[in-house]
Motif scaffolding. Sequence first.
Motif, PDB file in Angstrom:
ATOM      1  N   PHE A   1       0.858  -1.174   0.000  1.00  0.00           N
ATOM      2  CA  PHE A   1       0.000   0.000   0.000  1.00  0.00           C
ATOM      3  C   PHE A   1       0.895   1.224   0.000  1.00  0.00           C
ATOM      4  O   PHE A   1       1.698   1.411   0.912  1.00  0.00           O
ATOM      5  CB  PHE A   1      -0.895  -0.016   1.246  1.00  0.00           C
TER       6      PHE A   1
ATOM      7  N   GLU B   1       1.015  -7.429  -5.434  1.00  0.00           N
ATOM      8  CA  GLU B   1      -0.049  -6.456  -5.648  1.00  0.00           C
ATOM      9  C   GLU B   1       0.391  -5.122  -5.070  1.00  0.00           C
ATOM     10  O   GLU B   1       0.669  -5.007  -3.881  1.00  0.00           O
ATOM     11  CB  GLU B   1      -1.356  -6.878  -4.980  1.00  0.00           C
TER      12      GLU B   1
ATOM     13  N   GLN C   1      -0.826  -1.449  -4.229  1.00  0.00           N
ATOM     14  CA  GLN C   1      -2.044  -0.688  -4.025  1.00  0.00           C
ATOM     15  C   GLN C   1      -1.692   0.787  -3.884  1.00  0.00           C
ATOM     16  O   GLN C   1      -0.802   1.143  -3.121  1.00  0.00           O
ATOM     17  CB  GLN C   1      -2.769  -1.154  -2.766  1.00  0.00           C
TER      18      GLN C   1
ATOM     19  N   CYS D   1      -3.007   4.486  -2.789  1.00  0.00           N
ATOM     20  CA  CYS D   1      -3.982   5.137  -1.914  1.00  0.00           C
ATOM     21  C   CYS D   1      -4.840   6.132  -2.706  1.00  0.00           C
ATOM     22  O   CYS D   1      -4.324   7.104  -3.267  1.00  0.00           O
ATOM     23  CB  CYS D   1      -3.253   5.850  -0.788  1.00  0.00           C
TER      24      CYS D   1
ATOM     25  N   THR E   1      -2.990  -1.479  -8.512  1.00  0.00           N
ATOM     26  CA  THR E   1      -4.378  -1.382  -8.082  1.00  0.00           C
ATOM     27  C   THR E   1      -4.629   0.012  -7.520  1.00  0.00           C
ATOM     28  O   THR E   1      -3.981   0.419  -6.557  1.00  0.00           O
ATOM     29  CB  THR E   1      -4.692  -2.443  -7.000  1.00  0.00           C
ATOM     30  N   THR E   2      -5.530   0.742  -8.148  1.00  0.00           N
ATOM     31  CA  THR E   2      -5.878   2.088  -7.675  1.00  0.00           C
ATOM     32  C   THR E   2      -7.251   2.025  -7.011  1.00  0.00           C
ATOM     33  O   THR E   2      -7.937   1.011  -7.072  1.00  0.00           O
ATOM     34  CB  THR E   2      -5.906   3.099  -8.839  1.00  0.00           C
TER      35      THR E   2
ATOM     36  N   VAL F   1      -7.859   2.292  -3.781  1.00  0.00           N
ATOM     37  CA  VAL F   1      -7.801   1.586  -2.501  1.00  0.00           C
ATOM     38  C   VAL F   1      -7.729   2.603  -1.364  1.00  0.00           C
ATOM     39  O   VAL F   1      -6.886   3.500  -1.386  1.00  0.00           O
ATOM     40  CB  VAL F   1      -6.573   0.647  -2.441  1.00  0.00           C
TER      41      VAL F   1
ATOM     42  N   ALA G   1      -6.950  -1.407   2.629  1.00  0.00           N
ATOM     43  CA  ALA G   1      -5.551  -1.851   2.668  1.00  0.00           C
ATOM     44  C   ALA G   1      -5.239  -2.554   3.979  1.00  0.00           C
ATOM     45  O   ALA G   1      -4.589  -3.608   3.994  1.00  0.00           O
ATOM     46  CB  ALA G   1      -4.617  -0.667   2.460  1.00  0.00           C
TER      47      ALA G   1
ATOM     48  N   ASP H   1      -6.773  -5.951   3.886  1.00  0.00           N
ATOM     49  CA  ASP H   1      -5.976  -6.812   3.007  1.00  0.00           C
ATOM     50  C   ASP H   1      -4.693  -7.261   3.707  1.00  0.00           C
ATOM     51  O   ASP H   1      -4.278  -8.411   3.598  1.00  0.00           O
ATOM     52  CB  ASP H   1      -5.624  -6.089   1.702  1.00  0.00           C
TER      53      ASP H   1
END
Length: 117
Positions: free
Chosen positions: A1, A73, A75, A77, A96-97, A99, A104, A107
């Motif tokens: 993240f 992955e 991520q 923010c 991955t956007t 999130v 987070a 996850d």
Amino acid sequence: FHTFWGLDILHEERSKNLKLSSVGNPNMPVPNIVGALPGMDRMTTTMMAKRIEDNDTATIEELIETSLDMGVEFQACQMTIDLMDYDEHDFYDGVTTGVGAATAIQDMADADIQLLV
């Protein structure tokens, strides 16, 4: 993240021009008062770029792409994307956007390995 300035690592353009600060960096052999002088961040960044080149270390782009290929992955923010006025298309393919911190954290609680940048 990735959040705040850690998000720049995932940003395709900004990741090509990252800076290294000498202020507050425990690995720098200079006092903070010296690190705060004008031009020190430029010098620190140049020194690190030379060290990376001399050691044939992978670029940020290569590290991101290799990590994505391995199934990592990344991520980004969403709050920071909005705050910094970035576009979701500015990030490397596969990031991955959208999130939020709560997602987070959930996850991370469910994952075997996690890293907060």
